[in-house]
Design a protein around this motif. Structure first.
Motif, mmCIF file in Angstrom:
data_model
loop_
_atom_site.group_PDB
_atom_site.id
_atom_site.type_symbol
_atom_site.label_atom_id
_atom_site.label_comp_id
_atom_site.label_asym_id
_atom_site.label_seq_id
_atom_site.Cartn_x
_atom_site.Cartn_y
_atom_site.Cartn_z
ATOM 1 N N UNK A 1 0.822 -1.202 0.000
ATOM 2 C CA UNK A 1 0.000 0.000 0.000
ATOM 3 C C UNK A 1 0.859 1.257 0.000
ATOM 4 N N UNK A 2 1.969 1.249 0.727
ATOM 5 C CA UNK A 2 2.818 2.441 0.790
ATOM 6 C C UNK A 2 3.346 2.827 -0.584
ATOM 7 N N UNK B 1 1.227 0.990 6.958
ATOM 8 C CA UNK B 1 0.355 0.981 5.786
ATOM 9 C C UNK B 1 0.364 -0.387 5.110
ATOM 10 N N UNK B 2 1.530 -0.978 5.028
ATOM 11 C CA UNK B 2 1.659 -2.248 4.312
ATOM 12 C C UNK B 2 1.014 -3.410 5.056
ATOM 13 N N UNK C 1 -8.684 -3.237 1.505
ATOM 14 C CA UNK C 1 -8.883 -1.902 2.072
ATOM 15 C C UNK C 1 -8.095 -0.821 1.324
ATOM 16 N N UNK C 2 -7.238 -1.233 0.403
ATOM 17 C CA UNK C 2 -6.343 -0.275 -0.253
ATOM 18 C C UNK C 2 -7.079 0.811 -1.032
ATOM 19 N N UNK C 3 -8.070 0.419 -1.813
ATOM 20 C CA UNK C 3 -8.760 1.395 -2.659
ATOM 21 C C UNK C 3 -9.409 2.486 -1.821
ATOM 22 N N UNK C 4 -10.019 2.104 -0.708
ATOM 23 C CA UNK C 4 -10.703 3.085 0.142
ATOM 24 C C UNK C 4 -9.710 4.032 0.806
#
Length: 200
Positions: A18-19, A174-175, A181-184
């Motif tokens: 995610x980061x 974050x990772x 949940x990444x898109x949100x």
């Protein structure tokens, strides 16, 4: 003769942390905010004290309501992203410049990103944390250009002297978030960039 059948190998896609995703996906928005005329002046050799005071006043109107909303929902945020609110530093800086913050406009809730879900709160916190980290270079320029002594009048930006190890912990936090949940989270960070750009 025995025949062995090998199971079909499934294609395994590399998981993008995610980061990394949030930095890549929102690079253009980050640049958009930095290029805003009111913010770009902060690193201009033509910076005047009136310019800086004007930026601080607008940032106060954005940070105060947003950080208060974030504080009310901080249980959803990893510890490493729970920085102390920075709006009091804006009050201190503006006071040093002779500005009474009680008369300054504050962004209404409708102009701020929502923090009413865990993913939304994390997205907002990410942007604010990144802004704090990046303030160091601005503080150095403002200090030199306006001939100030730290932290007088520039504590908001000078506070960004966080070690690289802190940002490494932010990335690790974050990772840890699952892919679904990444898109949100990214969408929330994007709304935060846009809201800051529109308000400032």
């Amino acid at each position: 003769m025995t025949t062995y059948f090998m199971p079909a190998m499934e294609k395994i896609e590399d998981r993008i942390p995610l980061s990394l995703r949030i930095r890549q996906d929102l690079s253009a928005m980050h640049t958009m905010v930095e290029a805003h005329p009111r913010l770009a002046i902060l690193i201009s050799p033509n910076l005047m004290s009136a310019d800086y005071i004007g930026v601080l006043a607008r940032l106060y109107g954005f940070y105060l309501p947003l950080e208060e909303a974030l504080l009310a929902n901080q249980t959803w945020i990893p510890d490493v992203l729970r920085s102390a609110p920075r709006w009091p530093r804006l009050v201190a800086d503006l006071s040093w410049w002779g500005v009474n913050t009680s008369s300054l406009p504050v962004a209404p809730a409708a102009k701020l990103p929502s923090v009413h879900t865990a993913e939304a709160a994390v997205g907002v916190a990410y942007v604010l944390e990144g802004a704090a980290l990046g303030g160091r270079l601005i503080a150095q320029h403002v200090q030199k250009t306006l001939k100030l002594e730290l932290p007088r009048g520039i504590s908001f930006h000078a506070e960004g002297n966080k070690a690289a190890s802190h940002w490494n912990r932010v990335r690790e936090a974050l990772d840890d978030y699952p892919d679904h949940s990444h898109e949100a989270i990214i969408a929330s960070a994007a709304r935060t960039y846009q809201a800051l750009h529109d308000w400032v």
